[in-house]
Each structure stands twice: as C-alpha cells, then as structure tokens.
Write a protein that holds these residues in place. Structure first.
Motif, PDB file in Angstrom:
ATOM      1  N   THR A  79       0.788  -1.228  -0.006  1.00 23.87           N
ATOM      2  CA  THR A  79      -0.026   0.018  -0.045  1.00 23.87           C
ATOM      3  C   THR A  79       1.051   1.354  -0.076  1.00 23.87           C
ATOM      4  OG1 THR A  79      -0.246  -0.081   2.351  1.00 23.87           O
ATOM      5  CG2 THR A  79      -2.138  -0.803   0.897  1.00 23.87           C
TER       6      THR A  79
ATOM      7  N   TRP B 205     -13.842  -2.405  -0.816  1.00 25.06           N
ATOM      8  CA  TRP B 205     -13.949  -1.709  -2.086  1.00 25.06           C
ATOM      9  C   TRP B 205     -13.926  -0.338  -2.276  1.00 25.06           C
ATOM     10  CZ3 TRP B 205     -17.068  -6.653  -2.103  1.00 25.06           C
ATOM     11  CH2 TRP B 205     -16.394  -7.722  -2.322  1.00 25.06           C
TER      12      TRP B 205
ATOM     13  N   ALA C  80     -13.311  -5.469 -13.023  1.00 27.28           N
ATOM     14  CA  ALA C  80     -13.999  -6.179 -13.920  1.00 27.28           C
ATOM     15  C   ALA C  80     -12.895  -7.270 -14.110  1.00 27.28           C
ATOM     16  CB  ALA C  80     -14.389  -5.773 -15.194  1.00 27.28           C
ATOM     17  N   GLN C  81     -11.476  -7.064 -14.243  1.00 23.96           N
ATOM     18  CA  GLN C  81     -10.383  -7.986 -14.271  1.00 23.96           C
ATOM     19  C   GLN C  81     -10.424  -8.743 -13.069  1.00 23.96           C
ATOM     20  OE1 GLN C  81      -6.870  -6.003 -14.812  1.00 23.96           O
ATOM     21  NE2 GLN C  81      -5.791  -7.955 -15.827  1.00 23.96           N
ATOM     22  N   GLN C  82     -10.560  -7.881 -11.678  1.00 21.69           N
ATOM     23  CA  GLN C  82     -10.211  -8.709 -10.713  1.00 21.69           C
ATOM     24  C   GLN C  82     -11.556  -9.671 -10.306  1.00 21.69           C
ATOM     25  OE1 GLN C  82      -7.594  -8.481  -8.148  1.00 21.69           O
ATOM     26  NE2 GLN C  82      -6.452  -7.629  -9.914  1.00 21.69           N
ATOM     27  N   TYR C  83     -12.753  -9.164 -10.185  1.00 21.85           N
ATOM     28  CA  TYR C  83     -13.926  -9.661  -9.976  1.00 21.85           C
ATOM     29  C   TYR C  83     -14.736 -10.319 -10.777  1.00 21.85           C
ATOM     30  CZ  TYR C  83     -11.796  -6.958  -6.136  1.00 21.85           C
ATOM     31  OH  TYR C  83     -10.835  -6.441  -5.146  1.00 21.85           O
ATOM     32  N   GLY C  84     -14.540 -10.116 -12.094  1.00 23.46           N
ATOM     33  CA  GLY C  84     -15.433 -10.593 -13.212  1.00 23.46           C
ATOM     34  C   GLY C  84     -16.236  -9.305 -13.806  1.00 23.46           C
TER      35      GLY C  84
ATOM     36  N   SER D 294      -9.876 -11.691   3.210  1.00 28.16           N
ATOM     37  CA  SER D 294      -9.288 -10.965   4.275  1.00 28.16           C
ATOM     38  C   SER D 294     -10.461 -10.535   4.924  1.00 28.16           C
ATOM     39  CB  SER D 294      -8.514  -9.940   3.755  1.00 28.16           C
ATOM     40  OG  SER D 294      -9.407  -8.846   2.927  1.00 28.16           O
TER      41      SER D 294
ATOM     42  N   TYR E 152     -10.416 -14.833  -2.783  1.00 30.96           N
ATOM     43  CA  TYR E 152     -11.610 -14.785  -3.330  1.00 30.96           C
ATOM     44  C   TYR E 152     -12.219 -13.379  -3.070  1.00 30.96           C
ATOM     45  CZ  TYR E 152     -16.903 -15.351  -4.297  1.00 30.96           C
ATOM     46  OH  TYR E 152     -17.998 -15.215  -4.629  1.00 30.96           O
ATOM     47  N   VAL E 153     -12.497 -12.834  -4.227  1.00 32.38           N
ATOM     48  CA  VAL E 153     -12.844 -11.193  -4.144  1.00 32.38           C
ATOM     49  C   VAL E 153     -12.600 -10.502  -2.995  1.00 32.38           C
ATOM     50  CG1 VAL E 153     -14.843 -11.671  -5.838  1.00 32.38           C
ATOM     51  CG2 VAL E 153     -15.381 -11.959  -3.450  1.00 32.38           C
ATOM     52  N   ASP E 154     -11.300  -9.894  -3.252  1.00 34.90           N
ATOM     53  CA  ASP E 154     -10.795  -9.254  -2.115  1.00 34.90           C
ATOM     54  C   ASP E 154      -9.878  -8.181  -2.809  1.00 34.90           C
ATOM     55  OD1 ASP E 154     -10.055  -8.841   0.228  1.00 34.90           O
ATOM     56  OD2 ASP E 154      -8.858 -10.860   0.707  1.00 34.90           O
ATOM     57  N   THR E 155      -9.455  -7.382  -1.554  1.00 32.19           N
ATOM     58  CA  THR E 155      -8.748  -6.201  -2.090  1.00 32.19           C
ATOM     59  C   THR E 155      -7.371  -6.476  -1.945  1.00 32.19           C
ATOM     60  OG1 THR E 155      -9.459  -5.200   0.093  1.00 32.19           O
ATOM     61  CG2 THR E 155     -10.503  -4.451  -2.109  1.00 32.19           C
ATOM     62  N   GLU E 156      -6.391  -6.165  -2.579  1.00 33.31           N
ATOM     63  CA  GLU E 156      -4.891  -6.532  -2.498  1.00 33.31           C
ATOM     64  C   GLU E 156      -4.295  -6.031  -1.296  1.00 33.31           C
ATOM     65  OE1 GLU E 156      -2.650  -6.555  -6.169  1.00 33.31           O
ATOM     66  OE2 GLU E 156      -0.945  -6.782  -5.130  1.00 33.31           O
ATOM     67  N   PRO E 157      -4.428  -4.892  -0.956  1.00 28.08           N
ATOM     68  CA  PRO E 157      -3.749  -4.316   0.416  1.00 28.08           C
ATOM     69  C   PRO E 157      -4.139  -5.085   1.589  1.00 28.08           C
ATOM     70  CG  PRO E 157      -4.473  -2.438  -0.962  1.00 28.08           C
ATOM     71  CD  PRO E 157      -5.060  -3.769  -1.582  1.00 28.08           C
TER      72      PRO E 157
ATOM     73  N   LEU F  40      -8.411 -14.459  -9.964  1.00 29.00           N
ATOM     74  CA  LEU F  40      -8.867 -13.221 -10.961  1.00 29.00           C
ATOM     75  C   LEU F  40     -10.360 -13.636 -11.899  1.00 29.00           C
ATOM     76  CD1 LEU F  40      -5.504 -12.356 -12.653  1.00 29.00           C
ATOM     77  CD2 LEU F  40      -6.841 -11.139 -10.975  1.00 29.00           C
ATOM     78  N   ALA F  41     -11.181 -12.350 -11.773  1.00 23.19           N
ATOM     79  CA  ALA F  41     -12.522 -12.638 -12.262  1.00 23.19           C
ATOM     80  C   ALA F  41     -13.141 -13.715 -11.737  1.00 23.19           C
ATOM     81  CB  ALA F  41     -12.234 -12.755 -13.977  1.00 23.19           C
ATOM     82  N   THR F  42     -13.012 -14.448 -10.714  1.00 23.45           N
ATOM     83  CA  THR F  42     -13.730 -15.397  -9.928  1.00 23.45           C
ATOM     84  C   THR F  42     -13.622 -16.655 -10.707  1.00 23.45           C
ATOM     85  OG1 THR F  42     -15.842 -14.919 -10.495  1.00 23.45           O
ATOM     86  CG2 THR F  42     -15.084 -13.756  -8.419  1.00 23.45           C
TER      87      THR F  42
END
Lengths: 170, 189
Positions: free
Chosen positions: A31, A72, A94-98, B81, B113-118, B137-139
C-alpha cells in the motif's frame, strides 16, 4: 600502495552494494503511501454506484453496508487518489472480480446481443405492426368495395305476401 | 369451397426471408437459453471427479498450474481478508504447510476470493503465510469449484481427483493433516 588500492576498492564496493538497491530484495510495499484525504465520498460513490458488490448480489457498491464493500470503496478511493480514471477503475474491478460487478455489461462477446437485440426487435416489431395495420386497412377497403348491394325485395314472394297481409290488417 | 381472393392470400403470409430470419433468431435464443441452463444446472465438482487444471498467479507474480502438480496432493484453500472464519484456520493451514512442505509431495495453494490486494497482503503478513497465494482473477477458479462461500478447502489426490471438501474452517491442525493423509493414500472422504 597496491594493498591500499585494494582496500579502497573493497570499501567502495561495499558502500555501493549497501547503497544500491538490488543486493537485498525487500518486499514491495503493498500500500504505497498515497494521501486519500482529498477524495470525497461523493467522488468514491460516483464510481461505486456503477459497480456491484461481488459477494452480495444485486447491491450497488455505493450502498452496500458489508465489510468487503467498505474495503472496495476504500480501494476506489485509493485508485482515485493515484489518479486513476473511472473507466480504469471499472476495468480493474472487472478484471479482478469478473464482469458481474459491472452495472452494465461490457460490449464484447455475447454481451453484444444485449445491445443489438433490443433495437433489432423494436424495428422488427414496428415493421410487423405497420404491415399488419396496412393489410388490415387494405382489407377493410376491399370489403367496402365488394359490399353486396341491398337485396331487391320487389320480386321476393315472401315479402310480397307480408305486404299483402299487412294491408289486409289495416 | 370458397376461393380466396389474391388480396386475402397476400395478407396471409409474411415474406419467406422474414419467416426464416425469425426462425433463426428463435433457434439462436433457444440455444443460448439451453447453454445457460446447462451451465447453471451444472453442479460443483464432486468427490472422485477429476479436477480440471487451472492457473493461479500469486501476489508475487509466480504462476502455478495444477496440471504440473500430478503426483502430488494439492490443497486448495479459498479465503478472503474480510472473512472472519478464514482467520480461525489460517494459522493451522500454515502450520500444516510448514510441516509437510519438506517432503515435497504436498502443494498448498491459497486462492483469495473477491478481495482487495492491500488487505489480502496484510492478512498474509498477519498470519505469516508462506505457501503460494494469489487472487482469484475474475472469480474463474471459484466458479469452477462453485464455492458457496469462504473458507472452503478442496484436496486433490496425486492422480488429480477431488478427494476431500471442507466447507467452513478447519477446527484443528490434526483435522487438516488427517485429510491430507487420506488424500495421499487415495481414500475418499
């Protein structure tokens, strides 16, 4: 003299090795310190309202009360502070979660149907309705033209008899 | 029998190309609905079924493909997380990994799963997790396993078949080690 040179070389080498990055690999700061205080909630929500919570379906991100959604929204704040545009952030999500996190499906692949079919169906419907109305009007026109003439009752035996009976009763 | 006037017969039918187009559109719709129905009706990967290969790119950029892990037990843990139950098992999973990794016959993969990187990185740092972890990525991976939530752990036998599924957190290190032992011997839970 040669010894002094050698010692100097070793010392300089050690200083360079310590000073230059690369000798030791440190973990990247996940971060990077970015001042997010300048980013208002409204700015965050302007992006968040075009995204949906990936875990609690059908809830826009700007009104989602869960812990992941809070994370988020903070991520959006961070990206905005880093100078990302709204579209870039949406692409990232979209890339991360679809694609399901996007309020509107991106125009690619089969998603094109979502954009193409409604106008095509609308136009086809208008043409169909026009054709039906047109043919109905035509049909009505031809019916009036082909309307049978009023029957000639002068030669009708039944009518003649009826008239006669009525005369008698008067 | 009454004969139809030419006007009536003209009114009756649409041009052939319109009819053909309508039929094609209808068939295309039905095909699409059929495919999506098939997809939604498709259940999760069941015990004994061969698990399709997938690729996980870790937070550090390393790429792991399960196709390269034939002959090893693969433990796939889905976590996030923001998931509190995940924290209950995090330390035990790491202990199991440290205990088993020297043998080289077990691979652990953490799928975030559907998380924020930091926050994900902070989580890994908090529990000092050393086995490979990366975002889903993209689940795609979680959709393949059709997970219902996190944490969930899937254990794949050396011959690539799913042998154990744990929904929710493991309660102890022993439970994890037992499940992996069974996977090594090929027994199905």
């Amino acid at each position: 003299m040669r010894f002094i040179r050698l010692v100097l070389l070793v010392v300089v080498g050690m200083v360079v090795a310590v000073a230059l990055p690369g000798g030791t690999v440190f973990a990247q700061d996940p971060t990077p310190t970015v001042d997010t205080s300048a980013i208002t909630d409204d700015q965050v929500n302007a992006v968040a309202q075009e995204l949906y919570c990936p875990v609690c379906e059908n809830i826009p991100l700007d009104v989602c009360p869960t812990q992941p959604c809070t994370q988020w929204r903070e991520l959006i704040r961070l990206k905005l502070a880093q100078g990302w545009t709204k579209d870039a952030i949406k692409d990232y999500f979209a890339q991360q979660y679809g694609d399901r996190v996007l309020a509107a499906p991106p125009a690619r692949g089969l998603n094109w149907l979502v954009y193409i079919l409604p106008p095509v169906i609308l136009v086809a419907g208008v043409i169909l309705v026009y054709r039906v109305l047109h043919s109905m009007r035509k049909g009505n026109g031809s019916t009036s033209e082909a309307k049978a003439p009023a029957p000639d009752l002068t030669n009708d035996a039944y009518a003649a008899r009826l008239e006669e009976e009525l005369k008698k009763r008067r | 029998m009454e004969e139809q006037t030419p006007q009536a017969s003209q009114r009756k039918s649409l041009p052939v190309w319109v009819q053909a187009l309508a039929l094609v559109v209808l068939l295309a719709f039905l095909t699409l609905i059929g495919f999506s129905l098939k997809r939604t009706q498709q259940g999760p990967i069941t015990i004994g079924q061969t698990v399709p290969a997938f690729t996980l790119t870790t937070f550090d950029g390393d790429v792991y493909n399960t196709a390269d892990m034939q002959g090893k037990v693969v433990v796939i843990n889905f976590w996030a997380s923001w998931c509190f139950p995940c924290k209950q098992e995090a330390a035990d999973l790491e202990s199991a990994w440290r205990q088993l990794s020297p043998d080289g016959d077990v691979v652990f993969l953490g799928v975030d799963y559907v998380d924020t990187e930091p926050e994900a990185r902070a989580y890994l740092s908090e529990f000092d997790i050393t086995y490979p972890n990366g975002p889903d990525l993209a689940t795609k991976i979680s959709q393949m396993f059709r997970i219902r939530g996190v944490p969930e752990t899937y254990i794949i036998s050396p011959d690539g078949k799913l042998v154990d599924v744990k929904i929710g957190p493991y309660s102890s290190l022993t439970e994890i080690l037992d499940a992996i032992d069974k996977a090594k011997t090929g027994s199905v839970n």
